[in-house]
Design a protein around this motif. Structure first.
Motif, short mmCIF file in Angstrom:
data_model
loop_
_atom_site.label_atom_id
_atom_site.label_comp_id
_atom_site.label_asym_id
_atom_site.label_seq_id
_atom_site.Cartn_x
_atom_site.Cartn_y
_atom_site.Cartn_z
N PRO A 203 -12.21 128.47 -46.75
CA PRO A 203 -11.69 129.38 -47.85
C PRO A 203 -10.99 128.55 -48.89
O PRO A 203 -10.29 127.42 -48.55
CB PRO A 203 -10.78 130.18 -46.87
CG PRO A 203 -11.12 130.02 -45.71
CD PRO A 203 -11.63 128.61 -45.44
N GLU A 204 -11.22 129.18 -50.16
CA GLU A 204 -10.62 128.44 -51.36
C GLU A 204 -9.15 128.46 -51.01
O GLU A 204 -8.64 129.35 -50.69
CB GLU A 204 -11.03 129.07 -52.57
CG GLU A 204 -10.68 128.64 -54.02
CD GLU A 204 -11.03 129.32 -55.22
OE1 GLU A 204 -10.59 128.96 -56.34
OE2 GLU A 204 -12.16 130.19 -54.77
N ASP A 206 -7.23 126.59 -49.06
CA ASP A 206 -6.90 126.23 -47.45
C ASP A 206 -6.79 124.75 -47.64
O ASP A 206 -7.51 123.92 -48.30
CB ASP A 206 -8.02 126.41 -46.49
CG ASP A 206 -7.86 127.71 -45.97
OD1 ASP A 206 -6.97 128.70 -46.51
OD2 ASP A 206 -8.21 128.12 -44.61
N ASP A 234 -2.84 129.36 -44.29
CA ASP A 234 -4.18 128.84 -44.89
C ASP A 234 -4.33 127.64 -44.57
O ASP A 234 -4.25 126.54 -45.37
CB ASP A 234 -3.96 129.27 -46.37
CG ASP A 234 -3.64 130.44 -46.52
OD1 ASP A 234 -3.87 131.33 -46.17
OD2 ASP A 234 -2.72 130.83 -48.02
N THR A 236 -7.40 125.27 -42.65
CA THR A 236 -8.85 124.94 -41.77
C THR A 236 -8.81 123.73 -40.92
O THR A 236 -8.37 122.65 -41.64
CB THR A 236 -9.70 124.96 -42.71
OG1 THR A 236 -9.94 126.42 -43.50
CG2 THR A 236 -11.32 124.93 -42.07
#
Length: 397
Positions: A203-204, A206, A234, A236
């Motif tokens: 995800p943008e 993260d 947020d 990953t």
């Protein structure tokens, strides 16, 4: 010098042993040596290509994932290298190709040097129902193999001390495996970075924790998953590599409710591995089964602070508060990650220090040190004082 390297593993396989051999061969060749390789093919057909002799082999995945055993018909390969008459034979594995390395070295009058890459007592779950007896077997096997050599290379002091505890009589030198620093220090273009993130489903916005290596039980990756679950936010977790524990780890991520925050990238081309490090903000590893852990050096070279479970092989590599931390528990890992990811200035500063600290892992230094050990072994063929000289020399490492 004419140098023969023997190994059960070689390209296109991707692991620390293969990386070490490729870097060593490249740098020794650059120093003017003629280097050839004897290894196992991925099938029963034997062939030779670019100075590498691939010996037909059988799948032995039931013993260890990805392992292979050489076919009985190895006579032609042995005779071929005896005729070549190497000055030094450097074996890298203890199984299929070791006996061939010993035979070639003895027939050629060359010293047999061996690099001890794997601490087998950390892999007892693959071959023994009893960890206690597994460790005894690993010690006896290691001593039996290494005492047939003229000299041993240990990647770290941790390994040297272990071999001393085993009672290995062959002289041992500590020579850290080198990496191609240039390959990991080059920046990743912003558009390429963005494209890779999209392709992987990151995800943008993260942050990214990255692990590179085998997905195997001895790597203790469940601890990393549990840490990620404890952090939330947020963030990953990017796991680069494959192995026998992948399905179990995917299930564990699902059970922890973080499956959408864990990316299993699978096996990637070695020429692209550096790009995956550069996607990360922090490198993490919970393994305590490493002999050196090349991925630690690669991560540092890529400018990533490294948070790794404390281990003697990391002494002088991961320096607490400087280029990362060696942690003692899952709770400590989570606290350190939260602290680091919450301080952008410290994250950047630590990344810069990480890159600087990786300079000592140059592949050129690695090859030069191996070359010195070869010369010592060659001199020993002419001197009865080998053991004494080697003992004095190795203390310099």
């Amino acid at each position: 010098m004419k140098i023969l390297i023997t190994s059960d593993w070689y390209a296109p396989a991707v692991n620390g042993v293969v990386t070490s051999i490729l870097n060593l061969r490249r740098e020794l060749t650059a120093r003017g040596h003629e280097v050839q390789v004897l290894t196992l093919a991925e099938g029963m057909h034997s062939f030779e290509e670019d100075g590498v002799y691939y010996l037909g082999s059988l799948d032995a995945g039931l013993i260890y994932p990805g392992a292979r055993l050489r076919s009985l018909a190895a006579g032609q390969a042995v005779e071929r290298f005896i005729r070549w008459k190497p000055d030094v034979v450097h074996s890298q594995c203890e199984f299929s190709t070791f006996s061939l390395a010993k035979k070639i070295a003895r027939a050629s009058g060359a010293p047999l040097i061996h690099t001890y890459h794997t601490v087998y007592e950390d892999y007892t779950h693959y071959f023994s129902p009893s960890r206690r007896w597994g460790k005894k077997l690993a010690a006896a096997f290691s001593r039996w193999v290494l005492d047939q050599t003229d000299g041993v290379i240990a990647p770290t002091g941790k390994v040297r001390d272990l071999l001393e505890k085993y009672g290995v009589s062959a002289p041992v030198a500590v020579i850290p495996t080198g990496i191609d620093l240039d390959a990991f220090s080059a920046p990743l273009a912003p558009e390429k970075r963005a494209g890779m993130r999209r392709a992987l489903g990151i995800p943008e916005g993260d942050r990214v924790l990255v692990y590179v290596g085998r997905l195997a039980r001895e790597k203790n990756l469940e601890e990393v998953l549990e840490c990620r679950a404890a952090l939330g936010g947020d963030l990953t977790l990017l796991l680069v590599g494959d192995g026998p524990e992948r399905a179990a780890l995917e299930s564990r991520a699902e059970a922890l409710g973080i499956r959408d925050k864990v990316v299993f990238a699978g096996m990637v081309d070695r020429r692209r591995v550096a790009d995956y490090y550069r996607l990360g903000d922090v490198f993490v590893s919970a393994s305590s089964s490493e002999t050196q852990g090349l991925t630690y050096a690669e991560a540092l070279a890529a400018g990533l602070p490294a948070l790794c479970r404390a281990d003697p092989c990391l002494d002088g590599v991961i320096r607490n508060g400087f280029n990362g931390w060696q942690y003692q528990s899952r709770e400590e890992l989570a606290a350190l990650l939260a602290r680091l990811l919450g301080d952008e200035a410290e994250l950047r500063a630590m990344g810069g220090r990480a890159a600087l600290s990786a300079q000592k892992f140059s592949a050129r230094t690695f090859a030069r040190s191996a070359e010195e050990w070869y010369q010592k072994a060659l001199e020993a063929k002419k001197s009865p004082a080998w053991a004494k000289e080697a003992s004095v020399w190795q203390k310099a490492w």
